[in-house]
Design an enzyme around this catalytic site. Structure first.
Site, PDB file in Angstrom:
ATOM      1  N   CYS A  89       0.858  -1.178   0.000  1.00 56.28           N
ATOM      2  CA  CYS A  89       0.000   0.000   0.000  1.00 56.28           C
ATOM      3  C   CYS A  89       0.897   1.230   0.000  1.00 56.28           C
ATOM      4  CB  CYS A  89      -0.921   0.002   1.218  1.00 56.28           C
ATOM      5  SG  CYS A  89      -1.927   1.494   1.366  1.00 56.28           S
ATOM      6  N   CYS A 279      -5.149   5.711  -3.531  1.00 50.04           N
ATOM      7  CA  CYS A 279      -4.417   4.451  -3.594  1.00 50.04           C
ATOM      8  C   CYS A 279      -3.039   4.745  -4.155  1.00 50.04           C
ATOM      9  CB  CYS A 279      -5.161   3.432  -4.470  1.00 50.04           C
ATOM     10  SG  CYS A 279      -4.266   1.874  -4.712  1.00 50.04           S
TER      11      CYS A 279
END
Length: 335
Positions: A89, A279
């Site tokens: 991430c 993201c």
């Protein structure tokens, strides 16, 4: 269990400290291979689901555990809101860097360098490999303590080969006729994908996790969907992409509008979570896809506007992708 709620451009996670000997340390158990099993006596996957609930708990896109590493300065162990373990991430790892620096979990020489020079570099272990991060350090006006405020992450090589992403090209159509002739061998660029009875031209990239990128049609007709990205019903179409048979490990999907040769806007549907404000691996994949589709020149720093702000990414000539952006604390608590 003490926690810190943090976010990178709105991509929010609950962070807990698995280092021993601190006032906010959370006890954890691992199997013999180093896989995290429990936190504070609770199955970690169930804990991720519990704390992520936005109605009956803290509310987040998932749970990130900040742990010691035998291979790097710190280890990130992340779980999505549905309890599945994530590989990487980009927004999360920036927050891990801030968490580890601000709580002084890092080696003393790194802390000292940051305090004295305003920057330092760390290595972070993730499920998709070791990442190098450069931290910007500033003095907090309220506490007078040196804290991390901004992070540049070397996200590593962009993965383009279909089998490595992974993508099953047998489940896709042909490459679009207007695709560039110099597509890297084995790459999925402007490949036709039928989703929900509609054909899209998609470009797939892995940044340690898989991404499928689609572009809105421009004035010249280049692109694959007509709707404005704010008009797309991601709750409806997102799951169709995520669970398409072409993607054996499911997929994160980015819907992109090109503004100019160094600026794009996007929305993202993340596997295991749904739509998120941001993201980091997704903005990197979009930057790479923008180059592969001829919108951006290689080596250009691209501002990727997401719902939670902007990240600044560059696909270098050596194949690595740099990502720059903030890391912020929302609040702390116990649950």
């Amino acid at each position: 269990m003490k926690f810190v709620k943090m976010h990178g451009t709105g991509n929010d996670y609950v962070y807990i400290n698995l280092f021993e000997g601190y006032d906010d340390s959370v006890p954890a158990t691992y199997d013999t291979g180093g896989k995290l099993l429990t936190v504070d006596g609770e199955d970690v996957e169930k804990a991720a689901v519990r704390v992520s609930d936005r109605h009956f708990s803290i509310g987040a896109d998932g749970l990130i555990c900040v742990a010691p590493s035998d291979e790097a300065d710190v280890r990130m162990i992340m779980f999505n809101a549905d309890g599945s373990e994530g590989l990487m991430c980009g927004n999360g790892i920036r927050c891990v860097a801030k968490f580890a620096f601000d709580k002084r979990l890092l080696p003393p020489e790194i802390i000292s360098t940051g305090e004295n020079t305003g920057s330092c570099e760390i290595k972070a272990e993730t499920a998709s490999g070791i990442k190098t991060l450069k931290l910007t350090v500033e003095k907090d006006k309220a506490s007078e303590k040196a804290v991390c405020t901004y992070v540049e992450v070397n996200m590593g090589q962009a993965i383009l080969k279909a089998e490595d992403i992974p993508v099953k090209v047998a489940e896709m159509g042909a490459t679009s006729a207007d695709a560039c002739e110099d597509i890297p061998k084995g790459a999925v660029v402007k490949r036709i994908l039928n989703v929900g009875g509609r054909d899209y031209n998609v470009t797939c990239v892995s940044m340690g996790n898989p991404h499928c990128v689609l572009f809105r049609k421009d004035k010249e007709g280049q692109g694959t969907f007509d709707e404005g990205i704010d008009d797309l019903d991601l709750e409806k179409i997102g799951p169709y992409f995520e669970n398409h048979p072409a993607f054996p490990e499911k997929i994160n999907t980015e819907f992109v509008e090109v503004i100019d040769d160094h600026t794009v806007r996007m929305r993202v549907w993340e596997r295991g979570t749904g739509e998120t404000m941001s993201c980091g691996t997704g903005t990197c994949a979009v930057t790479v896809a923008s180059v592969l589709n001829g919108y951006v020149k290689r080596g250009t720093e691209v501002e990727v506007k997401i719902r939670g702000g902007s990240l600044y990414d560059t696909w270098l000539e050596n194949g690595e992708v740099l990502m720059k952006g903030p890391a912020e604390i929302s609040f702390t608590g116990e649950c």
